[in-house]
Design an enzyme around this catalytic site. Structure first.
Site, mmCIF file in Angstrom:
data_model
loop_
_atom_site.group_PDB
_atom_site.id
_atom_site.type_symbol
_atom_site.label_atom_id
_atom_site.label_comp_id
_atom_site.label_asym_id
_atom_site.label_seq_id
_atom_site.Cartn_x
_atom_site.Cartn_y
_atom_site.Cartn_z
ATOM 1 N N ASP A 1 -12.206 -8.486 -0.444
ATOM 2 C CA ASP A 1 -13.309 -7.821 0.258
ATOM 3 C C ASP A 1 -14.634 -7.746 -0.521
ATOM 4 O O ASP A 1 -15.678 -7.571 0.081
ATOM 5 C CB ASP A 1 -12.906 -6.386 0.639
ATOM 6 N N ARG B 1 0.902 -1.159 0.000
ATOM 7 C CA ARG B 1 0.000 0.000 0.000
ATOM 8 C C ARG B 1 0.940 1.208 0.000
ATOM 9 O O ARG B 1 1.634 1.447 0.983
ATOM 10 C CB ARG B 1 -0.867 -0.004 1.258
HETATM 11 O O1 F6P Z 1 -8.368 -5.373 1.743
HETATM 12 C C1 F6P Z 1 -8.040 -6.657 2.123
HETATM 13 C C2 F6P Z 1 -7.840 -6.751 3.605
HETATM 14 O O2 F6P Z 1 -7.462 -8.068 3.933
HETATM 15 C C3 F6P Z 1 -9.043 -6.316 4.444
HETATM 16 O O3 F6P Z 1 -10.033 -7.308 4.516
HETATM 17 C C4 F6P Z 1 -8.385 -6.004 5.754
HETATM 18 O O4 F6P Z 1 -9.158 -5.083 6.509
HETATM 19 C C5 F6P Z 1 -7.089 -5.397 5.329
HETATM 20 O O5 F6P Z 1 -6.820 -5.894 4.023
HETATM 21 C C6 F6P Z 1 -5.908 -5.719 6.208
HETATM 22 O O6 F6P Z 1 -4.835 -5.011 5.721
HETATM 23 P P1 F6P Z 1 -3.299 -5.241 6.102
HETATM 24 O O7 F6P Z 1 -2.724 -6.179 5.094
HETATM 25 O O8 F6P Z 1 -2.719 -3.874 5.945
HETATM 26 O O9 F6P Z 1 -3.271 -5.756 7.492
#
Ligand code: F6P
Length: 321
Positions: A129, A74
Protein backbone atom coordinates in the site's frame (compact mmCIF):
# COMPACT_ATOMS: atom_id res chain seq x y z
CA UNK A 1 23.61 -19.18 29.04
CA UNK A 2 23.50 -15.85 27.25
CA UNK A 3 20.20 -15.29 25.52
CA UNK A 4 20.95 -14.76 21.84
CA UNK A 5 17.65 -15.70 20.24
CA UNK A 6 15.93 -13.30 17.85
CA UNK A 7 12.58 -14.09 16.24
CA UNK A 8 11.29 -12.86 12.89
CA UNK A 9 7.67 -12.82 11.71
CA UNK A 10 5.58 -11.46 8.84
CA UNK A 11 2.19 -9.95 9.63
CA UNK A 12 -0.80 -8.40 7.83
CA UNK A 13 -1.24 -8.61 4.05
CA UNK A 14 1.69 -10.30 2.33
CA UNK A 15 3.89 -8.25 0.01
CA UNK A 16 6.46 -9.18 -2.64
CA UNK A 17 9.90 -8.91 -1.09
CA UNK A 18 8.94 -10.29 2.31
CA UNK A 19 10.89 -13.49 1.62
CA UNK A 20 13.99 -11.57 0.54
CA UNK A 21 13.64 -9.58 3.77
CA UNK A 22 13.31 -12.71 5.95
CA UNK A 23 16.47 -13.97 4.24
CA UNK A 24 18.30 -10.75 4.98
CA UNK A 25 17.18 -10.67 8.64
CA UNK A 26 18.14 -14.32 9.22
CA UNK A 27 21.51 -14.15 7.47
CA UNK A 28 22.49 -10.84 9.08
CA UNK A 29 21.35 -12.17 12.46
CA UNK A 30 23.55 -15.25 12.11
CA UNK A 31 26.42 -13.05 10.89
CA UNK A 32 26.12 -11.00 14.09
CA UNK A 33 26.15 -14.18 16.22
CA UNK A 34 22.45 -14.53 17.03
CA UNK A 35 20.35 -17.70 17.00
CA UNK A 36 17.51 -16.96 14.63
CA UNK A 37 13.94 -18.21 15.08
CA UNK A 38 11.04 -18.05 12.62
CA UNK A 39 7.48 -17.39 13.82
CA UNK A 40 4.64 -18.79 11.71
CA UNK A 41 1.39 -17.01 10.80
CA UNK A 42 2.27 -13.57 12.15
CA UNK A 43 1.48 -12.80 15.78
CA UNK A 44 -0.59 -16.02 15.94
CA UNK A 45 2.68 -17.92 16.05
CA UNK A 46 3.77 -15.96 19.11
CA UNK A 47 0.46 -16.68 20.82
CA UNK A 48 0.44 -20.40 19.95
CA UNK A 49 4.14 -21.17 20.32
CA UNK A 50 4.62 -21.54 16.58
CA UNK A 51 8.34 -20.82 16.63
CA UNK A 52 11.20 -22.80 15.08
CA UNK A 53 14.93 -22.38 14.47
CA UNK A 54 16.13 -20.92 11.17
CA UNK A 55 19.59 -21.13 9.64
CA UNK A 56 21.26 -19.85 6.48
CA UNK A 57 19.96 -22.82 4.48
CA UNK A 58 16.34 -22.42 5.62
CA UNK A 59 16.21 -19.13 3.70
CA UNK A 60 17.84 -20.52 0.55
CA UNK A 61 16.09 -20.16 -2.82
CA UNK A 62 13.50 -17.67 -1.57
CA UNK A 63 15.15 -14.38 -2.59
CA UNK A 64 12.98 -13.94 -5.68
CA UNK A 65 9.84 -15.71 -4.48
CA UNK A 66 6.61 -13.79 -3.75
CA UNK A 67 4.51 -14.30 -0.62
CA UNK A 68 6.09 -15.24 2.70
CA UNK A 69 7.50 -18.62 3.71
CA UNK A 70 6.58 -17.80 7.32
CA UNK A 71 2.97 -17.28 6.26
CA UNK A 72 1.03 -14.33 7.58
CA UNK A 73 -2.23 -13.32 9.25
CA UNK A 74 -4.08 -10.38 10.68
CA UNK A 75 -4.22 -11.39 14.34
CA UNK A 76 -7.00 -9.77 16.37
CA UNK A 77 -6.19 -11.74 19.53
CA UNK A 78 -2.77 -10.13 19.79
CA UNK A 79 -4.50 -6.77 20.20
CA UNK A 80 -6.01 -7.94 23.53
CA UNK A 81 -4.16 -7.97 26.86
CA UNK A 82 -4.66 -11.77 27.11
CA UNK A 83 -3.26 -12.30 23.61
CA UNK A 84 -0.22 -10.18 24.40
CA UNK A 85 0.33 -12.12 27.64
CA UNK A 86 0.17 -15.46 25.75
CA UNK A 87 2.75 -14.11 23.30
CA UNK A 88 4.95 -13.10 26.22
CA UNK A 89 4.72 -16.66 27.58
CA UNK A 90 6.01 -18.00 24.24
CA UNK A 91 8.77 -15.40 24.23
CA UNK A 92 9.84 -16.32 27.77
CA UNK A 93 9.54 -20.10 27.16
CA UNK A 94 11.73 -19.86 24.06
CA UNK A 95 14.17 -17.43 25.57
CA UNK A 96 13.60 -14.89 22.80
CA UNK A 97 15.48 -11.62 23.31
CA UNK A 98 14.17 -9.54 20.43
CA UNK A 99 11.65 -9.63 17.58
CA UNK A 100 11.71 -8.33 14.01
CA UNK A 101 8.27 -7.75 12.48
CA UNK A 102 7.79 -7.32 8.73
CA UNK A 103 4.35 -5.84 8.06
CA UNK A 104 2.17 -2.75 7.83
CA UNK A 105 1.06 -0.18 10.39
CA UNK A 106 -1.26 -2.61 12.20
CA UNK A 107 1.71 -4.91 12.70
CA UNK A 108 3.82 -1.99 13.94
CA UNK A 109 1.40 -1.40 16.81
CA UNK A 110 2.16 -4.96 17.97
CA UNK A 111 5.85 -4.14 17.80
CA UNK A 112 5.31 -1.24 20.10
CA UNK A 113 3.36 -3.43 22.57
CA UNK A 114 6.21 -5.97 22.70
CA UNK A 115 8.82 -3.26 23.26
CA UNK A 116 6.72 -1.82 26.10
CA UNK A 117 6.75 -5.30 27.68
CA UNK A 118 10.56 -5.24 27.61
CA UNK A 119 11.17 -7.19 24.39
CA UNK A 120 12.94 -4.93 21.89
CA UNK A 121 11.06 -5.17 18.60
CA UNK A 122 11.95 -3.61 15.26
CA UNK A 123 9.39 -2.99 12.51
CA UNK A 124 10.15 -3.33 8.80
CA UNK A 125 7.49 -1.78 6.52
CA UNK A 126 6.16 -4.59 4.32
CA UNK A 127 2.95 -3.71 2.50
CA UNK A 128 2.04 -3.02 -1.11
CA UNK A 129 0.00 0.00 0.00
CA UNK A 130 2.89 2.46 0.64
CA UNK A 131 0.71 3.97 3.33
CA UNK A 132 3.36 4.89 5.91
CA UNK A 133 4.36 8.55 5.96
CA UNK A 134 7.76 8.18 7.65
CA UNK A 135 9.24 6.19 4.76
CA UNK A 136 9.36 7.03 1.04
CA UNK A 137 8.65 3.39 0.15
CA UNK A 138 7.32 0.25 1.78
CA UNK A 139 8.41 -3.20 0.72
CA UNK A 140 6.26 -4.62 -2.09
CA UNK A 141 4.96 -1.30 -3.38
CA UNK A 142 7.30 -1.16 -6.38
CA UNK A 143 6.39 -4.71 -7.45
CA UNK A 144 2.67 -4.01 -7.05
CA UNK A 145 2.96 -0.84 -9.16
CA UNK A 146 4.74 -2.82 -11.87
CA UNK A 147 2.07 -5.53 -11.74
CA UNK A 148 -0.66 -2.90 -12.15
CA UNK A 149 1.30 -1.22 -14.94
CA UNK A 150 1.55 -4.50 -16.82
CA UNK A 151 -2.20 -4.98 -16.46
CA UNK A 152 -2.96 -1.42 -17.60
CA UNK A 153 -0.77 -1.94 -20.66
CA UNK A 154 -2.65 -5.10 -21.61
CA UNK A 155 -6.04 -3.55 -20.97
CA UNK A 156 -5.01 -0.52 -23.05
CA UNK A 157 -4.51 -2.80 -26.10
CA UNK A 158 -8.03 -4.16 -26.02
CA UNK A 159 -9.64 -0.83 -25.04
CA UNK A 160 -7.89 0.91 -27.94
CA UNK A 161 -9.07 -1.79 -30.36
CA UNK A 162 -12.68 -1.43 -29.21
CA UNK A 163 -12.52 2.36 -28.64
CA UNK A 164 -13.73 1.98 -25.09
CA UNK A 165 -13.34 3.56 -21.68
CA UNK A 166 -11.72 1.30 -19.11
CA UNK A 167 -12.05 1.55 -15.34
CA UNK A 168 -9.28 -0.22 -13.43
CA UNK A 169 -9.75 -0.59 -9.68
CA UNK A 170 -6.55 -1.11 -7.71
CA UNK A 171 -5.71 -1.89 -4.09
CA UNK A 172 -4.19 0.42 -1.52
CA UNK A 173 -6.64 0.31 1.38
CA UNK A 174 -7.04 4.01 2.31
CA UNK A 175 -3.96 5.11 0.37
CA UNK A 176 -3.91 6.24 -3.26
CA UNK A 177 -0.22 5.65 -4.03
CA UNK A 178 -0.63 2.47 -6.10
CA UNK A 179 -3.29 4.21 -8.21
CA UNK A 180 -1.21 7.37 -8.59
CA UNK A 181 2.12 5.75 -9.50
CA UNK A 182 0.66 3.05 -11.76
CA UNK A 183 -1.85 5.50 -13.27
CA UNK A 184 0.90 7.99 -14.14
CA UNK A 185 3.20 5.30 -15.57
CA UNK A 186 0.32 3.70 -17.47
CA UNK A 187 -0.81 7.01 -18.99
CA UNK A 188 -4.24 7.00 -17.36
CA UNK A 189 -6.64 9.75 -18.44
CA UNK A 190 -8.08 10.08 -14.92
CA UNK A 191 -6.77 8.94 -11.54
CA UNK A 192 -9.02 8.76 -8.52
CA UNK A 193 -7.44 8.59 -5.05
CA UNK A 194 -8.99 9.04 -1.60
CA UNK A 195 -6.67 11.92 -0.70
CA UNK A 196 -7.77 14.25 -3.54
CA UNK A 197 -11.25 15.53 -4.24
CA UNK A 198 -12.92 14.40 -7.44
CA UNK A 199 -16.45 14.34 -8.84
CA UNK A 200 -18.44 12.38 -11.40
CA UNK A 201 -19.04 15.61 -13.25
CA UNK A 202 -15.34 16.36 -13.57
CA UNK A 203 -14.57 12.75 -14.54
CA UNK A 204 -17.21 12.67 -17.29
CA UNK A 205 -16.18 16.11 -18.56
CA UNK A 206 -12.57 15.01 -18.83
CA UNK A 207 -13.59 11.88 -20.76
CA UNK A 208 -15.81 13.90 -23.10
CA UNK A 209 -13.08 16.52 -23.66
CA UNK A 210 -10.62 13.73 -24.47
CA UNK A 211 -13.05 12.21 -26.93
CA UNK A 212 -13.65 15.55 -28.67
CA UNK A 213 -9.88 16.03 -28.85
CA UNK A 214 -9.55 12.76 -30.73
CA UNK A 215 -8.96 10.19 -28.01
CA UNK A 216 -10.69 6.99 -29.04
CA UNK A 217 -10.17 5.18 -25.73
CA UNK A 218 -9.47 6.22 -22.15
CA UNK A 219 -8.22 4.65 -18.95
CA UNK A 220 -9.46 5.56 -15.48
CA UNK A 221 -7.48 4.17 -12.54
CA UNK A 222 -9.34 4.22 -9.23
CA UNK A 223 -7.99 3.39 -5.78
CA UNK A 224 -10.25 1.03 -3.84
CA UNK A 225 -10.29 3.51 -0.95
CA UNK A 226 -11.86 6.22 -3.14
CA UNK A 227 -14.63 4.46 -5.09
CA UNK A 228 -15.76 1.14 -6.52
CA UNK A 229 -14.94 0.60 -10.20
CA UNK A 230 -18.39 -0.82 -10.95
CA UNK A 231 -20.14 2.22 -9.47
CA UNK A 232 -17.99 4.52 -11.61
CA UNK A 233 -18.84 2.61 -14.77
CA UNK A 234 -22.54 2.78 -14.00
CA UNK A 235 -22.44 6.52 -13.43
CA UNK A 236 -20.41 7.18 -16.61
CA UNK A 237 -22.98 5.16 -18.53
CA UNK A 238 -25.80 7.25 -17.09
CA UNK A 239 -24.13 10.59 -17.75
CA UNK A 240 -22.54 9.97 -21.17
CA UNK A 241 -22.95 7.85 -24.28
CA UNK A 242 -19.90 5.81 -23.31
CA UNK A 243 -20.08 2.17 -22.29
CA UNK A 244 -17.12 1.56 -19.95
CA UNK A 245 -15.65 -1.81 -18.94
CA UNK A 246 -14.41 -2.45 -15.42
CA UNK A 247 -11.48 -4.55 -14.20
CA UNK A 248 -10.86 -5.11 -10.49
CA UNK A 249 -7.24 -6.22 -10.29
CA UNK A 250 -7.49 -7.71 -6.78
CA UNK A 251 -4.94 -10.10 -5.34
CA UNK A 252 -2.66 -10.38 -8.36
CA UNK A 253 -1.26 -7.11 -6.97
CA UNK A 254 0.00 -8.90 -3.87
CA UNK A 255 1.64 -11.89 -5.56
CA UNK A 256 4.54 -12.45 -7.90
CA UNK A 257 8.30 -12.18 -7.85
CA UNK A 258 9.58 -9.00 -6.22
CA UNK A 259 11.15 -6.38 -8.50
CA UNK A 260 14.90 -5.81 -8.25
CA UNK A 261 14.13 -2.56 -6.41
CA UNK A 262 12.08 -4.45 -3.79
CA UNK A 263 14.74 -7.16 -3.31
CA UNK A 264 17.30 -4.40 -2.80
CA UNK A 265 15.04 -2.63 -0.31
CA UNK A 266 14.32 -5.92 1.49
CA UNK A 267 18.02 -6.68 1.80
CA UNK A 268 18.85 -3.19 3.09
CA UNK A 269 15.88 -3.08 5.51
CA UNK A 270 16.82 -6.50 6.95
CA UNK A 271 20.45 -5.47 7.39
CA UNK A 272 19.51 -2.26 9.20
CA UNK A 273 16.98 -4.00 11.47
CA UNK A 274 19.62 -6.48 12.60
CA UNK A 275 22.17 -3.71 13.18
CA UNK A 276 19.66 -2.10 15.57
CA UNK A 277 19.05 -5.44 17.31
CA UNK A 278 22.81 -6.02 17.51
CA UNK A 279 23.14 -2.65 19.26
CA UNK A 280 20.38 -3.57 21.73
CA UNK A 281 17.90 -1.05 20.25
CA UNK A 282 14.14 -1.72 20.05
CA UNK A 283 10.92 0.20 19.52
CA UNK A 284 12.01 1.57 16.16
CA UNK A 285 10.98 1.03 12.58
CA UNK A 286 13.19 1.00 9.54
CA UNK A 287 12.51 3.06 6.42
CA UNK A 288 14.05 4.80 3.43
CA UNK A 289 14.27 8.57 2.89
CA UNK A 290 16.06 10.06 -0.13
CA UNK A 291 17.63 6.64 -0.76
CA UNK A 292 19.15 6.54 2.74
CA UNK A 293 18.07 3.79 5.13
CA UNK A 294 16.74 5.39 8.30
CA UNK A 295 15.06 4.31 11.52
CA UNK A 296 12.52 6.11 13.64
CA UNK A 297 10.63 5.78 16.91
CA UNK A 298 7.78 3.41 16.11
CA UNK A 299 5.17 5.36 18.11
CA UNK A 300 6.04 8.57 16.29
CA UNK A 301 6.01 6.80 12.92
CA UNK A 302 2.54 5.32 13.55
CA UNK A 303 1.20 8.75 14.53
CA UNK A 304 2.24 10.39 11.25
CA UNK A 305 -0.56 11.02 8.78
CA UNK A 306 0.13 9.74 5.29
CA UNK A 307 -0.11 12.36 2.56
CA UNK A 308 -0.09 11.96 -1.20
CA UNK A 309 2.43 13.54 -3.57
CA UNK A 310 0.23 16.28 -5.06
CA UNK A 311 2.95 17.37 -7.47
CA UNK A 312 3.03 13.87 -8.96
CA UNK A 313 -0.75 13.95 -9.24
CA UNK A 314 -0.60 17.27 -11.11
CA UNK A 315 2.07 15.92 -13.47
CA UNK A 316 -0.13 12.88 -14.22
CA UNK A 317 -3.07 15.20 -14.93
CA UNK A 318 -1.11 17.38 -17.39
CA UNK A 319 0.37 14.34 -19.12
CA UNK A 320 -3.06 12.79 -19.59
CA UNK A 321 -4.44 15.54 -21.84
O1 F6P B 1 -2.80 -4.01 2.95
C1 F6P B 1 -2.69 -4.71 1.76
C2 F6P B 1 -4.04 -4.96 1.16
O2 F6P B 1 -3.88 -5.72 -0.02
C3 F6P B 1 -4.85 -3.69 0.87
O3 F6P B 1 -4.45 -3.05 -0.30
C4 F6P B 1 -6.25 -4.25 0.82
O4 F6P B 1 -7.21 -3.25 1.11
C5 F6P B 1 -6.22 -5.30 1.88
O5 F6P B 1 -4.85 -5.68 2.03
C6 F6P B 1 -7.02 -6.54 1.58
O6 F6P B 1 -6.95 -7.34 2.69
P1 F6P B 1 -7.37 -8.89 2.77
O7 F6P B 1 -6.15 -9.70 2.51
O8 F6P B 1 -7.81 -9.03 4.19
O9 F6P B 1 -8.46 -9.09 1.78
Amino acid sequence: MENKRIAVLTSGGDAPGMNACIRSVVRHGIYYGFDMMGVERGYNGLINNGVFPMDNRSVGNIINRGGTILRTARCLEFKTEEGLEKAMETIRANNIRGVVVIGGDGSFRGCRALTEKGVPAIGIPGTIDNDLQYTDYTLGFDTAVNTVLEAITKIRDTMASHERVSIIEVMGHRCGDIALYAGLCGGAEYIIVPEIEWSFEELCNKLEIGRKAGKTSSIVVVAEGAAKGAALAEEIKKRTTMDPRTTVLGYIQRGGNPSARDVLLASRFGAHAMELIRDGIGGRCVGIKNNQIIDMDITEACAMKKTIDKKLFDIAEILSR
